[in-house]
Scaffold this motif. Structure first.
Motif, mmCIF file in Angstrom:
data_model
loop_
_atom_site.group_PDB
_atom_site.id
_atom_site.type_symbol
_atom_site.label_atom_id
_atom_site.label_comp_id
_atom_site.label_asym_id
_atom_site.label_seq_id
_atom_site.Cartn_x
_atom_site.Cartn_y
_atom_site.Cartn_z
ATOM 1 N N ASP A 177 0.831 -1.207 0.000
ATOM 2 C CA ASP A 177 0.000 0.000 0.000
ATOM 3 C C ASP A 177 0.864 1.255 0.000
ATOM 4 O OD1 ASP A 177 0.848 -0.602 2.568
ATOM 5 O OD2 ASP A 177 -1.149 -0.465 3.490
ATOM 6 N N ARG A 178 1.958 1.222 0.764
ATOM 7 C CA ARG A 178 2.870 2.372 0.750
ATOM 8 C C ARG A 178 3.602 2.467 -0.583
ATOM 9 N NH1 ARG A 178 5.369 2.758 6.922
ATOM 10 N NH2 ARG A 178 3.333 2.709 7.975
ATOM 11 N N ALA A 179 3.950 1.318 -1.140
ATOM 12 C CA ALA A 179 4.562 1.322 -2.469
ATOM 13 C C ALA A 179 3.613 1.949 -3.486
ATOM 14 C CB ALA A 179 4.921 -0.101 -2.891
ATOM 15 N N GLY A 180 2.312 1.647 -3.351
ATOM 16 C CA GLY A 180 1.327 2.232 -4.243
ATOM 17 C C GLY A 180 1.256 3.736 -4.107
ATOM 18 N N GLY A 181 1.360 4.226 -2.869
ATOM 19 C CA GLY A 181 1.372 5.675 -2.670
ATOM 20 C C GLY A 181 2.546 6.332 -3.369
ATOM 21 N N ILE A 221 -4.779 12.424 -3.451
ATOM 22 C CA ILE A 221 -5.040 11.103 -4.017
ATOM 23 C C ILE A 221 -4.129 10.044 -3.417
ATOM 24 C CG2 ILE A 221 -4.783 9.708 -6.114
ATOM 25 C CD1 ILE A 221 -7.363 11.163 -6.186
ATOM 26 N N TRP A 222 -2.827 10.330 -3.293
ATOM 27 C CA TRP A 222 -1.914 9.253 -2.896
ATOM 28 C C TRP A 222 -2.210 8.682 -1.504
ATOM 29 C CZ3 TRP A 222 0.931 9.236 1.435
ATOM 30 C CH2 TRP A 222 1.404 10.436 1.962
ATOM 31 N N PRO A 223 -2.666 9.487 -0.498
ATOM 32 C CA PRO A 223 -2.974 8.843 0.790
ATOM 33 C C PRO A 223 -4.097 7.818 0.702
ATOM 34 C CG PRO A 223 -2.675 11.209 1.090
ATOM 35 C CD PRO A 223 -2.741 10.963 -0.386
ATOM 36 N N LEU A 224 -5.023 7.961 -0.248
ATOM 37 C CA LEU A 224 -6.084 6.970 -0.389
ATOM 38 C C LEU A 224 -5.513 5.630 -0.841
ATOM 39 C CD1 LEU A 224 -8.962 8.988 -2.117
ATOM 40 C CD2 LEU A 224 -8.262 8.946 0.274
ATOM 41 N N ILE A 225 -4.481 5.687 -1.662
ATOM 42 C CA ILE A 225 -3.821 4.461 -2.118
ATOM 43 C C ILE A 225 -2.956 3.886 -0.996
ATOM 44 C CG2 ILE A 225 -2.361 3.456 -3.912
ATOM 45 C CD1 ILE A 225 -5.006 4.885 -4.867
ATOM 46 N N ALA A 226 -2.162 4.748 -0.379
ATOM 47 C CA ALA A 226 -1.231 4.292 0.660
ATOM 48 C C ALA A 226 -1.952 3.860 1.926
ATOM 49 C CB ALA A 226 -0.237 5.403 0.980
ATOM 50 N N GLY A 227 -3.198 4.307 2.113
ATOM 51 C CA GLY A 227 -3.911 4.006 3.348
ATOM 52 C C GLY A 227 -5.008 2.983 3.206
ATOM 53 N N THR A 266 -5.362 17.308 3.529
ATOM 54 C CA THR A 266 -5.286 15.920 3.061
ATOM 55 C C THR A 266 -5.211 14.982 4.257
ATOM 56 O OG1 THR A 266 -2.875 15.607 2.972
ATOM 57 C CG2 THR A 266 -3.905 16.793 1.116
ATOM 58 N N LEU A 267 -5.230 13.683 3.988
ATOM 59 C CA LEU A 267 -5.166 12.664 5.037
ATOM 60 C C LEU A 267 -3.739 12.208 5.326
ATOM 61 C CD1 LEU A 267 -8.201 10.497 3.851
ATOM 62 C CD2 LEU A 267 -8.173 12.196 5.683
ATOM 63 N N GLU A 268 -2.763 12.828 4.716
ATOM 64 C CA GLU A 268 -1.374 12.420 4.934
ATOM 65 C C GLU A 268 -1.037 12.428 6.422
ATOM 66 O OE1 GLU A 268 3.224 13.971 4.457
ATOM 67 O OE2 GLU A 268 1.621 15.105 3.489
ATOM 68 N N GLY A 269 -0.475 11.304 6.893
ATOM 69 C CA GLY A 269 0.001 11.223 8.268
ATOM 70 C C GLY A 269 -1.084 11.232 9.325
#
Length: 933
Positions: free
Chosen positions: A113-117, A137-143, A805-808
């Protein structure tokens, strides 16, 4: 497409053969399957309000559905890396054979999931996306496996030197191709066309993230999505067929869809009688609101607030596109009767909708209505679905040290708390909302289960300062998500009302501080306060009307309790026995409420000696079966009746304080803060047509548990002070003493009485002033300490409400097993539930004496009986129970019992924990000897 890239797309796997019904599933197939499931979610599940904001984010009408399918499907792009592809040896050979190679990195791992982010950030940047859209967008993938990392946590371990990402040009090309080919399969001309028009709020991002998880979990079910290992057989049309069949099999659906705004006349159809003035007032108010917002209904006990809220929810849903309702109650016991009422109402709104109501609380198995709905799940619902946490399946834990495996999560989604909250109509404890405001794993599923609904919360005054921090945080997120919220309370302090309004408005404005609003106090009682946010700023509507019932003139008496009674049990019970012998000599029904279980048991013993079988006992240390039976008996004997009722005395704890529909002729109660005291008084003379003996024909409350004589500040029972604090009890005692042998008009005086105790105007006599100052200093420090304790668990850290964003979001999140996570929204020392079994030389038996297997194995026909022996231990025994009690050996593979601790009682019904002597008494419940062995 380059033939080499095409060949490589034909070997990149998403599910191994072992996890895809015996045949490897290609990564592209899983991405398309998930996108196709997302289309089903859009067509057959999403609320109109959710579709509306997704259309707006995606660029306008007609663009939302395809964008939603894209964001759900692209979630697993991080599997196109050596970090994931090396996890299954058989599948990895084909990948290496295609020319995609890697160097082994020893024990170094990189979550997919983190690789996807990381991968999606790079690919979207190369496609020319704007930074602000890449950033959300990337936090939705990584999370998508439950936690949102910071951008610094995306990269593979430095020691891996790029080998987990893929260092060759071939890896870069195939990673871009995965994203590009998937995107074109959905009908986009390229990645640039996917870019949204605007950035959604963080609450909408969290909602969307939960829907991504939902789509992924459905598409990961190998029973409906068996492996496809030939790229020529992979297409969106094939995935759509698979998704449609899976959706039908799972039986998921939305709520009522679109509704016509109901008129007041619908009330008669829904509930069989016309609305009262306060109910009309609330329905008219919500019709006047200029947007989704917060509605606070304050009305006396018995006014019909629950029915009011359901019709208000119907109107709000019709006006603002909600597709269901969540009804949150303060306790498990209060949830059960509301569950039946909501099912009845749902069936009236749309026939068949009653089957879509979920009951969410820890004792729901003992609700017969709910149990009947789940019969087809069988004895092993947790085993129906495997984990979707692929990294764990292939030998890599997705959890940091200190966490537990995700094995139970899918079952919880489909048949438990996580899945349950996603059903269209939900009744449960308020904890479901409070947990949505915590920094815990899979919090996005909780938000997805609340957004798109109307949220109703009953008895909100019952939330203490600790729980209120989670309630306020939850209201912030619901306000930002434009979720209509209806709050119900009989007794709401003015400062609490303002705090609730400010939290919702701050969320709606996406700001740290709420926008300015002149909010007048209601001018009467019952009342409604409605607030919402328009482009011009916050708006409000505050109305009041007369109650349907005239005020009761409640006589207030004091039965002094001397300080020495704390050490002389007979002294503190004799006065109550004498009082009730006098008042009930011609019959009648009395309710005695004690602030502790030990005190209730002691009072029951004394009254039982005088009145025999006329006395009942109800408290939280009865096991589940006894508690259910006692509650049913109490409601029957103290319920409304047009005939003379047999003499009955119910001794109870705070269980009788809220949503407990008994009608007492006289109330004897320990001193409690004024709002809770008024709740208790609400059990007095609730119905007009009940025959009452002459001695109790007028409502009377007798207060005890304190002594106020002379010019000194009163002595108050230490146990009461330990629960509520001395400050509020002192101020309440002052009001009680001022009116002693006179009366309060209830409900008319309720707002003024609550405001007096919780406000800052002087109410205590001058002689108490110094004691009050000392009590306030202690109370204020304690309140602040509890606020500070809650802060570290809140979903949003201090001063981060304006983040975009939802980062972190999950930095320093709460980890641990379910009981740890569930406990963080309730203050106080932890408590633990155990299951009572009897042990003798022959083995184990249920609490009724029926034999179990040699190791405690439970036949199917005894399961409910065994679970009926569940009892909650007092907090002082929690530590000992955690260390000393375990499931029986025969329970360890049982789906309902494998996490249950057994309390083994000897043939005399006794046991010891950490040298505490305990036993279970059929009449008294669990008894703890306060003197250690």
């Amino acid at each position: 497409m380059d033939p080499d890239v095409a060949r490589q797309l034909g070997v990149l796997w998403g599910k191994s053969a072992a996890k895809a019904a015996g045949r490897m599933n290609l990564l592209m197939c899983h991405l398309l399957d998930t996108a196709a499931v997302a289309e089903q979610i859009w067509d057959r599940y999403l609320a109109p309000s959710t579709k509306a904001w997704l259309q707006d984010v995606a660029g306008g009408p007609g663009r939302g559905r395809r964008f939603f399918a894209w964001i759900c499907g692209i979630h697993d792009c991080g599997k196109a890396t050596p970090a994931f592809q090396q996890m299954d040896e058989t599948a990895a050979r084909a990948v290496r054979h295609s020319g995609l190679t890697w160097m082994h990195t020893g024990r170094q791992r990189w979550r997919h999931d983190r690789a996807g982010g990381k991968l999606i950030r790079d690919v979207l940047g190369e496609a020319g996306w704007a930074d602000d859209h890449i950033s959300w967008i990337w936090p939705l993938i990584a999370g998508h496996h439950g936690k949102f990392p910071s951008v610094g946590q995306l990269c593979e371990p430095r020691i891996a030197r790029g080998h987990l990402h893929g260092k060759s040009l071939g890896w870069r090309r195939v990673q871009s191709a995965v994203v590009e080919v998937f995107t074109r399969q959905l009908g986009f001309e390229g990645l640039k066309e996917v870019q949204p028009l605007r950035v959604p709020s963080r609450a909408d991002q969290l909602h969307l993230s939960g829907l991504v998880v939902m789509a992924d979990w459905i598409a990961s079910d190998e029973r409906h999505f068996p492996g496809i290992d030939d790229l020529r057989d992979v297409s969106l049309s094939v995935s759509r067929g698979r998704a449609a069949k899976a959706w039908e099999k799972l039986g998921l659906r939305g709520g009522w869809g679109g509704l016509t705004v109901p008129g007041n006349e619908v009330f008669q159809d829904r509930f069989g009688h016309g609305p009262r003035p306060s109910q009309v007032m609330v329905m008219d108010a919500v019709r006047c609101m200029g947007g989704p917002g917060l509605v606070i209904v304050e009305a006396p006990m018995g006014e019909g607030k629950t029915k009011t809220s359901l019709l208000a929810a119907e109107i709000l849903a019709a006006r603002f596109g909600a597709d269901g309702v969540f009804v949150g109650m303060p306790t498990q016991a209060t949830s059960d009767p509301i569950f039946s009422q909501v099912r009845w109402w749902a069936g009236k709104v749309a026939p068949g909708l009653e089957s879509q109501v979920a009951l969410l609380h820890g004792k729901r198995r003992f609700n017969r209505e709910w149990q009947a709905l789940l019969e087809e799940a069988g004895d092993s619902p947790d085993d129906i679905y495997g984990t979707v946490d692929e990294d764990a399946l292939y030998g890599m834990s997705s959890f940091d040290i200190g966490e537990v495996l995700e094995r139970r999560a899918p079952a919880e989604w489909f048949l438990g708390s996580k899945r349950g909250l996603l059903t269209p109509l939900v009744v449960g404890t308020i904890d479901q909302l409070l947990l949505a405001a915590t920094r815990t794993k899979h919090v996005m599923l909780r938000m997805a289960g609340l957004a798109g609904k109307v949220v109703i919360l009953d008895e909100v005054h019952a939330a203490d300062v600790y729980m209120s921090q989670f309630l306020l945080e939850g209201l912030r997120w619901l306000g930002q998500a434009r979720v209509p919220v209806v709050l119900l309370s009989a007794t709401l302090p003015p400062a609490q009302r303002r705090a609730l309004v400010d939290a919702y408005l701050a969320g709606a404005a996406s700001s740290e501080d709420p926008p300015a609003l002149d909010l007048p106090a209601p001018g009467g009682y019952p009342s409604v306060t409605a607030i919402w946010l328009e482009k011009s700023g916050p708006q409000r509507l505050v109305e009041h009307c007369p109650s349907w019932r005239e005020d009761l003139n409640i006589r207030v008496e004091v039965l002094p309790e001397l300080p020495q009674s704390a050490f002389a049990p007979g002294v503190r019970t004799d006065a109550v026995v004498t009082l009730l012998a006098d008042r009930l000599h011609d019959g009648g029904c009395a309710l005695v409420i004690r602030n502790t279980v030990d005190r209730a048991q002691e009072t029951y013993r004394a009254l039982r000696a005088q009145f025999g079988d006329d006395v009942l006992l109800l408290h939280g240390r009865l096991h589940a079966a006894h508690r259910a039976d006692r509650t049913e008996t109490a409601l029957a004997r103290l319920g409304p009746s047009t005939e003379h009722r047999p003499r009955t005395i119910l001794v109870a704890t705070q269980l009788a304080e809220q949503s407990f529909d008994v009608d007492a002729d006289i109330l004897v109660t320990d001193l409690a803060p004024i709002d809770l005291l008024l709740q208790r008084i609400g059990r007095l003379h609730r119905h007009n047509d009940v025959p009452r003996p002459a001695e109790v024909c007028e409502p009377c409350v007798v207060l005890t548990g304190f002594e106020a004589v002379g010019s000194y500040a009163p002595w108050i029972l230490p146990a009461s002070e330990a629960i509520y604090g001395r400050y509020l009890l002192l101020r309440t005692a002052a009001l009680v003493c001022a009116v002693e042998d006179s009366s309060w008009n209830v409900p008319g005086q309720v707002p003024a009485l609550v405001a007096a105790v919780y406000g800052d105007m002087p109410v205590v006599p001058d002689a108490w002033a110094e004691a009050e100052r000392a009590a306030f200093a202690k109370w204020d420090a304690d309140q602040q300490a509890r606020v500070d304790t809650a802060q570290k668990f809140l979903l949003t850290r201090f001063k981060e409400h304006e983040n975009t964003t939802l980062e972190g979001l999950h930095y320093a999140e709460t980890k641990g097993a379910d009981e740890i996570v569930q406990a963080i929204v309730r203050d106080g020392e932890p408590t633990i539930e155990v299951v009572i079994v009897h042990e003798d030389s022959s083995g184990y038996a249920t609490w009724t004496g029926r034999r179990l297997g040699i190791n405690g194995e439970v036949p199917a026909d005894l399961l409910d009986e065994v679970l009926g022996g569940t009892v909650r231990l007092p907090a002082k025994l929690a530590g000992a129970a955690e260390s000393e009690l375990q499931p029986l050996d025969g329970w360890r593979d049982h789906p309902w019992l494998r996490n249950s601790r057994a309390l083994k009682l000897d043939p005399q019904g006794q046991a010891s924990l950490d040298r505490w002597a305990i036993h279970y008494d059929t009449d008294l419940g669990l008894v703890v000897d306060n003197r250690k062995q």
